[in-house]
Scaffold this motif. Structure first.
Motif, short mmCIF file in Angstrom:
data_model
loop_
_atom_site.label_atom_id
_atom_site.label_comp_id
_atom_site.label_asym_id
_atom_site.label_seq_id
_atom_site.Cartn_x
_atom_site.Cartn_y
_atom_site.Cartn_z
N ARG A 523 -18.70 -110.66 -18.14
CA ARG A 523 -20.06 -111.06 -17.75
C ARG A 523 -20.97 -109.87 -17.95
N LYS A 524 -22.11 -110.15 -18.56
CA LYS A 524 -23.12 -109.13 -18.84
C LYS A 524 -24.25 -109.24 -17.82
N PHE A 525 -24.59 -108.11 -17.21
CA PHE A 525 -25.75 -108.00 -16.33
C PHE A 525 -26.74 -107.09 -17.04
N GLY A 526 -27.45 -107.67 -18.00
CA GLY A 526 -28.25 -106.89 -18.93
C GLY A 526 -29.46 -106.22 -18.32
N ASP A 527 -30.01 -106.78 -17.27
CA ASP A 527 -31.23 -106.20 -16.70
C ASP A 527 -30.95 -104.90 -15.97
N VAL A 528 -29.72 -104.72 -15.47
CA VAL A 528 -29.35 -103.45 -14.85
C VAL A 528 -28.40 -102.65 -15.73
N GLY A 529 -27.91 -103.27 -16.82
CA GLY A 529 -27.12 -102.53 -17.79
C GLY A 529 -25.66 -102.36 -17.45
N VAL A 530 -24.98 -103.46 -17.09
CA VAL A 530 -23.55 -103.43 -16.79
C VAL A 530 -22.87 -104.59 -17.50
N VAL A 531 -21.73 -104.30 -18.13
CA VAL A 531 -20.84 -105.37 -18.61
C VAL A 531 -19.51 -105.18 -17.91
N ALA A 532 -19.02 -106.26 -17.28
CA ALA A 532 -17.73 -106.24 -16.59
C ALA A 532 -16.74 -107.06 -17.40
N MET A 533 -15.57 -106.48 -17.69
CA MET A 533 -14.53 -107.15 -18.47
C MET A 533 -13.23 -107.15 -17.67
N HIS A 534 -12.63 -108.33 -17.50
CA HIS A 534 -11.45 -108.45 -16.65
C HIS A 534 -10.32 -109.17 -17.38
N GLU A 535 -9.13 -108.65 -17.21
CA GLU A 535 -7.94 -109.34 -17.69
C GLU A 535 -7.71 -110.61 -16.87
N ASP A 536 -7.87 -110.49 -15.55
CA ASP A 536 -7.68 -111.63 -14.65
C ASP A 536 -8.57 -111.39 -13.43
N LEU A 537 -9.75 -111.98 -13.42
CA LEU A 537 -10.73 -111.73 -12.37
C LEU A 537 -10.20 -112.14 -11.00
N ALA A 538 -9.36 -113.15 -10.96
CA ALA A 538 -8.82 -113.62 -9.69
C ALA A 538 -7.75 -112.69 -9.13
N ASN A 539 -7.21 -111.81 -9.98
CA ASN A 539 -6.17 -110.88 -9.55
C ASN A 539 -6.46 -109.49 -10.09
N ALA A 540 -7.67 -109.02 -9.86
CA ALA A 540 -8.07 -107.71 -10.38
C ALA A 540 -7.26 -106.58 -9.76
N ASP A 541 -6.69 -106.81 -8.59
CA ASP A 541 -5.88 -105.77 -7.94
C ASP A 541 -4.51 -105.60 -8.58
N LYS A 542 -4.18 -106.47 -9.52
CA LYS A 542 -2.87 -106.40 -10.19
C LYS A 542 -3.00 -106.21 -11.69
N THR A 543 -4.23 -106.23 -12.21
CA THR A 543 -4.43 -106.27 -13.66
C THR A 543 -5.46 -105.23 -14.11
N LEU A 544 -5.92 -105.36 -15.34
CA LEU A 544 -6.82 -104.39 -15.97
C LEU A 544 -8.27 -104.88 -15.92
N SER A 545 -9.16 -103.98 -15.55
CA SER A 545 -10.60 -104.25 -15.57
C SER A 545 -11.30 -103.06 -16.20
N SER A 546 -12.39 -103.32 -16.92
CA SER A 546 -13.16 -102.22 -17.49
C SER A 546 -14.63 -102.55 -17.46
N TYR A 547 -15.45 -101.50 -17.50
CA TYR A 547 -16.90 -101.65 -17.37
C TYR A 547 -17.60 -100.72 -18.36
N LEU A 548 -18.71 -101.20 -18.90
CA LEU A 548 -19.58 -100.37 -19.74
C LEU A 548 -20.97 -100.39 -19.12
#
Length: 894
Positions: A523-548
């Motif tokens: 999901r892109k939050f372009g007005d504040v300048g964040v992109v969130a990328m998740h392997e599994d958003l429902a289980n972020a505590d067990k998987t990979l997440s990255s942000y730009l």
């Protein structure tokens, strides 16, 4: 309609036209800034089509001679003594001669004019004028124009302030509309278990002794310089106002829940005690402590009015007026112009609003105070976002705004009849919270105080829960359900959002939940300048997440000079993220390290940081959410150069540091920095950087691990460097490639040492331990045009050995696990990046390489676009994106 108004810019778009028959992919912004620290140009102008039927008219403030300059509460930059000597007025019409559908404002002290009436579709013209106090000589601006689109015709419009003032007429209690709903509030909560628990808490509260004016904590100031001593003394009393004021509020609420006079009489005893405190003393004299006391006095004056003698009423009116004027007199023609005067938006605006409503019918000046607050709220909320639900300063400092967001939305909703929780920004806010700080996981590791939230903390938990009372979102309900399950100890029923829950309490609340498994992974939050990328958003505590990150706000306020920085979280922990510690807003460690580019996973040019201030901005042109490939593109081409912000230059001056090249600041000549970032299925992050400068520079790509150790590894190829990160979570390696030799430095030292001289604490009240952290910098030879390719692997088991298929004339072809990665590393040739996975049947392509996917040839519809092809249910799912402007650039062209 109530909408957030974006801020104007002087904008030049190159290689792009929204109306051209053949759209081009790349947009280059050349504006010095997208958001100015204080307003420097009017809005809306140049025939822009506004995204509402009732825009707010905004313009630069003046002191009668020149534009109002940056200054804010708590700043050492002196306030312009002439800002209060100016009046404004506005004219608006549907013709240039201002004869048709004319709207004329009354005279006012502030430089915003929200339209509280729907405008008909078509072109509108407007202008503003100013005059000095006691003068009838008006100076008019040029005429500006904008367009109303017919599609907004039926949107609800907030009422004029005259209606708001009328709704507040009548007897006490006025706050929270209690004179109207008080009996219902009492009856509705009779069987509310949380109300019963709170009443028991209030019983114990009455047993506490009256507070005295003394520090909350004692900190030794021996050996500190005058500025440090001043900050430490403020720190010693920080929280005093809440400590003495919150019990008054809570006892007033207990009285309204029970009608038991014991509670209000004890509230009176405590309120009189703090009413007699020295308004100029150390305990209650600053923004935060004084504001909290002001709010508490307003609470009791309103709720306990009938229990006051005439003399006591005068005491309260006089002290409320004194403290309120102290806040208000420094607001008009300053605060509304500011990108975000943090202290006011975070806390004192709420304090003043509550006190103002409490005395609205008893102190004549209060009607002006409320008028101003309502108009600024209508024109500017939310100040550090627009519609995407994001908050510019990052999640660490976002928390400080939560109470005001909740209670001012409730209060102004009570006045206006507008449901501010239905604002587009509010409706998107649950997604921002879910994507940027998943439950049981780390946050984005960016901005002031990010290190205080290594997991969901109390304030975030309470805020998210409060939102469920007003926002109907099944994903939000899922998020809060998980937090309540995993952090049940947070919910003790006496927190700051109790009143909000009581006001909106319903028996047998039905809160259906939806797991975010069916939401896009990116999901892109372009007005504040964040992109969130998740392997599994429902289980972020067990998987990979990255942000730009790449923010149109630059490094304003509590934001940092971190354009095109990335964060990588794995199994709920930060692997790569920002480093350093928030010891003070602008001490040496803060300005030379923590707030600077040196603390982030982005690029230095000749070892120089990006600009601190609104001028050092970036933006997110592109993002794609796929099944197996996630993609984001950040542009930090405008982020580098000399610091220009007078506010920040003054902060350097205060600590006697020159922002020179020796301290990491100055002109590096960067003209292009576009970072492509991909998260690939299987635990891979790919970065591809396009870099250019006016002259050859040494480019340094940085990697920071706030919690883990970096170990450099030998590389036989001088054009490649690699390292590993030692973690308790699995294996992490990074390989960096270029077309010319690279040098790597790995160390655990800050550029400027981190010392907790101010004894700052974490969210649990424990003094923070400022430990050393690990950093890696990989630096090129001097090059005018340059490319980095980085492949990061994060695995449960061993990482893959990356195989070089070919490497010729700067074009490299690599195999990492099941992924084939091709890139043009020669900066003199067109940028190219192609990533394909045969086993997972997915392919990303940027540049001019032929696209061959599943036996077929494809071509971009628009040259220089980014294309993602994936097989989904036996069909090719094709996504193609080009640069898309943030709202500030779409609507605020000057």
């Amino acid at each position: 309609m109530i909408t957030k108004k974006t801020y104007p810019i002087a904008l030049l778009l190159i290689a792009f036209s929204a109306f051209s028959q053949k759209q081009q992919a790349v947009i280059k912004l050349t504006a010095e800034k997208l958001h100015s620290r204080v307003r420097e140009w009017p809005y809306p102008v140049n025939g822009i089509t506004v995204p509402t039927n009732a825009p707010a008219l905004l313009w630069p403030g003046t002191n009668g001679k020149e534009m109002v300059k940056p200054m804010e509460s708590g700043s050492e930059v002196k306030e312009d003594p002439n800002i209060g000597n100016v009046r404004y007025k506005v004219m608006l019409a549907s013709d240039k001669n201002f004869t048709k559908n004319l709207i004329s404002s009354a005279e006012q002290r502030w430089a915003v004019y929200p339209l509280h009436q729907a405008l008909k579709a078509g072109k509108w013209y407007w202008k503003y004028a100013y005059a000095l106090k006691n003068s009838n000589q008006w100076t008019w601006s040029p005429t500006y124009d904008f367009v109303i689109d017919a599609k907004y015709a039926n949107e609800k419009v907030s009422p004029p302030v005259t209606e708001v003032l009328k709704r507040n007429e009548g007897a006490h209690p006025v706050l929270w509309d209690m004179r109207t709903i008080g009996d219902d509030f009492y009856r509705n909560n009779l069987n509310n278990p949380e109300a019963k628990k709170f009443i028991a808490f209030a019983e114990k509260l009455m047993l506490a002794p009256l507070p005295t004016e003394k520090p909350q904590r004692v900190i030794d100031t021996t050996g500190k310089n005058p500025l440090e001593k001043k900050i430490i003394i403020e720190r010693m009393y920080h929280g005093f106002g809440d400590a003495v004021g919150t019990p008054v509020r809570n006892l007033c609420i207990a009285y309204q829940l029970t009608k038991d006079e014991r509670f209000i009489l004890d509230a009176k005893r405590r309120a009189i005690n703090i009413a007699n405190m020295n308004p100029n003393g150390l305990a209650t004299g600053d923004d935060f402590t004084g504001g909290a006391v002001l709010e508490a006095l307003g609470w009791f004056y309103d709720a306990g009015y009938e229990f006051l003698s005439p003399q006591e009423k005068e005491l309260f009116k006089n002290i409320i007026k004194l403290r309120a004027k102290r806040v208000y007199d420094h607001l008009p023609n300053r605060f509304e112009l500011h990108v975000s005067d943090n202290h006011v938006w975070q806390i004192t605006m709420r304090n003043l609003a509550i006190a103002t409503v409490a005395v609205i019918n008893d102190v004549p000046e209060a009607k002006e105070w409320l008028t101003y607050l309502y108009e600024v709220w209508s024109a500017r909320f939310p100040v550090l976002g627009t519609t995407d639900g994001g908050w510019h300063e990052g999640n660490g400092y976002f928390r400080v705004n939560f109470k005001s967001i909740i209670y001012l939305s409730q209060m102004f909703g009570d006045f206006s009849g507008v449901d501010y929780f239905k604002l587009p920004w509010m409706q998107n806010l649950p997604y921002y919270m879910l994507y940027t700080h998943p439950n049981k996981s780390a946050s984005t590791a960016i901005g002031d105080m990010w290190e205080n939230i290594p997991y969901i903390v109390k304030g975030e938990a309470w805020f998210a829960d409060a939102l469920t009372y007003k926002i109907d979102n099944t994903y939000l309900n899922w998020y809060v359900d998980g937090i309540k399950r995993d952090y049940s100890k947070y919910y003790h029923g006496t927190d700051d959002y109790l009143l909000f829950r009581l006001l909106n309490f319903k028996t047998n609340r039905n809160l259906p939940v939806s797991s975010p498994t069916d939401l896009p992974k990116t999901r892109k939050f372009g007005d504040v300048g964040v992109v969130a990328m998740h392997e599994d958003l429902a289980n972020a505590d067990k998987t990979l997440s990255s942000y730009l990150f790449s923010s149109p706000f630059g490094s304003s306020g509590h934001g940092h000079a971190s354009q095109n920085a990335f964060t990588i979280n794995y199994k709920g922990k930060v692997i790569f993220g920002g480093t350093g510690y928030y010891s003070n807003f602008s001490d040496k460690h803060n300005l030379l390290d923590y707030r600077s580019t040196k603390a982030y996973n982005t690029i230095l040019a000749d070892s120089l940081n990006q600009k601190i201030g609104e001028e050092g901005y970036g933006w997110i042109p592109r993002a794609i959410s796929g099944k197996r490939i996630q993609y984001a593109l950040g542009d930090a081409s405008n982020a580098y150069g000399e610091i220009k912000s007078e506010f920040w230059l003054n902060r350097f001056e205060q600590i006697k540091v020159v922002p020179s090249k020796e301290s990491g600041y100055g002109e590096s000549g960067v003209t292009l920095y576009r970072r492509h970032m991909l998260q690939l299925e299987g635990g891979y992050i790919v970065l591809y950087d396009e870099l250019e400068a006016k002259t050859p520079v040494k480019w340094t790509t940085q990697f920071h691990c706030p919690y883990y150790t970096i170990e450099g590894q030998n590389s036989e190829n001088p054009n490649q460097q690699q390292f590993a990160v030692k973690t308790d979570l699995g294996s992490v390696t990074a390989n960096v490639y270029a077309e010319s030799p690279l040098k790597m430095a790995v160390h655990n030292q800050f550029f400027e040492a981190a010392v907790n001289w101010n004894k700052v604490t974490n969210d649990e009240g424990q003094i923070k331990d400022f430990k050393d952290q690990w950093h890696a910098g990989i630096t090129s030879q001097p090059k005018q045009k340059f490319r980095f390719l980085t492949i990061i692997q994060i695995k449960d088991g061993k990482t893959e050995v990356i195989k070089t298929i070919s490497n010729k004339d700067g074009f490299i072809d690599l195999q990492a696990g099941n992924w084939n990665i091709k890139a043009q590393l020669n900066g003199e040739k067109p940028a190219t990046l192609q990533v394909s996975g045969n086993a997972v049947k997915s392919m990303f392509s940027y540049g001019n390489l032929p696209i061959q996917f599943e036996g077929k040839k494809y071509a971009p519809k628009i040259p220089e676009s980014s294309v993602l092809l994936e097989i989904d249910n036996d069909k090719v799912n094709r996504q193609e994106v080009v640069d898309e402007l943030p709202d500030v650039a779409k609507y605020d062209k000057n």
